[in-house]
Design an enzyme around this catalytic site. Structure first.
Site, PDB file in Angstrom:
ATOM      1  N   CYS A  61       0.832  -1.208   0.000  1.00 21.77           N
ATOM      2  CA  CYS A  61       0.000   0.000   0.000  1.00 21.77           C
ATOM      3  C   CYS A  61       0.875   1.269   0.000  1.00 21.77           C
ATOM      4  O   CYS A  61       1.439   1.609   1.033  1.00 21.77           O
ATOM      5  CB  CYS A  61      -0.885  -0.077   1.246  1.00 21.77           C
ATOM      6  SG  CYS A  61      -1.608   1.463   1.780  1.00 21.77           S
TER       7      CYS A  61
ATOM      8  N   CYS B 168       0.198   3.879   2.669  1.00 10.89           N
ATOM      9  CA  CYS B 168       0.632   3.419   3.994  1.00 10.89           C
ATOM     10  C   CYS B 168       2.112   3.759   4.208  1.00 10.89           C
ATOM     11  O   CYS B 168       2.502   4.242   5.272  1.00 10.89           O
ATOM     12  CB  CYS B 168       0.442   1.909   4.132  1.00 10.89           C
ATOM     13  SG  CYS B 168      -1.265   1.370   3.967  1.00 10.89           S
TER      14      CYS B 168
END
Length: 110
Positions: free
Chosen positions: A35, A38
């Site tokens: 991600c 993230c």
């Protein structure tokens, strides 16, 4: 998992002790290696953990290796941030955000 500096990693096995049983409010980032937003939050979380030390505990949970906790809190998008206080989730936010905005959103729970 790419951990932010000063941010502990929690797992299904220790979530209860580290988060539910914590004395301080706990900000949990539900995160994943795949991600990009993230990864972008890593430095923000590290800075937040340092600034709020003693007031807020900041931890990360890898959704891919900890499905029980991820499913228990119905986390579908990464990153999801949840604040736990007194063992209960009191706030949830989805998506990367700048530190200033994150602090504003946490002001009512700190």
């Amino acid at each position: 998992m790419i951990r932010a500096a000063g941010v502990a990693e929690v797992t299904d096995a220790d979530f209860e002790g580290e988060v539910i049983g914590a004395e301080l409010p706990v900000l949990v980032e539900f995160t994943a290696d795949w991600c990009p937003p993230c990864r972008q939050m890593g430095p923000v979380l590290g800075a937040l953990a340092a600034e709020q030390e003693g007031r807020l505990k900041v931890v990360q949970l890898d959704v891919d290796t900890n499905p029980a906790t991820t499913n228990a809190y119905k986390v579908l998008s990464m990153p999801t941030f949840m604040v736990f206080r007194g063992g209960e989730p009191v706030k949830a936010m989805v998506g990367a955000r700048p530190k200033r905005r994150l602090l504003e959103e946490l002001s009512d729970v700190l």
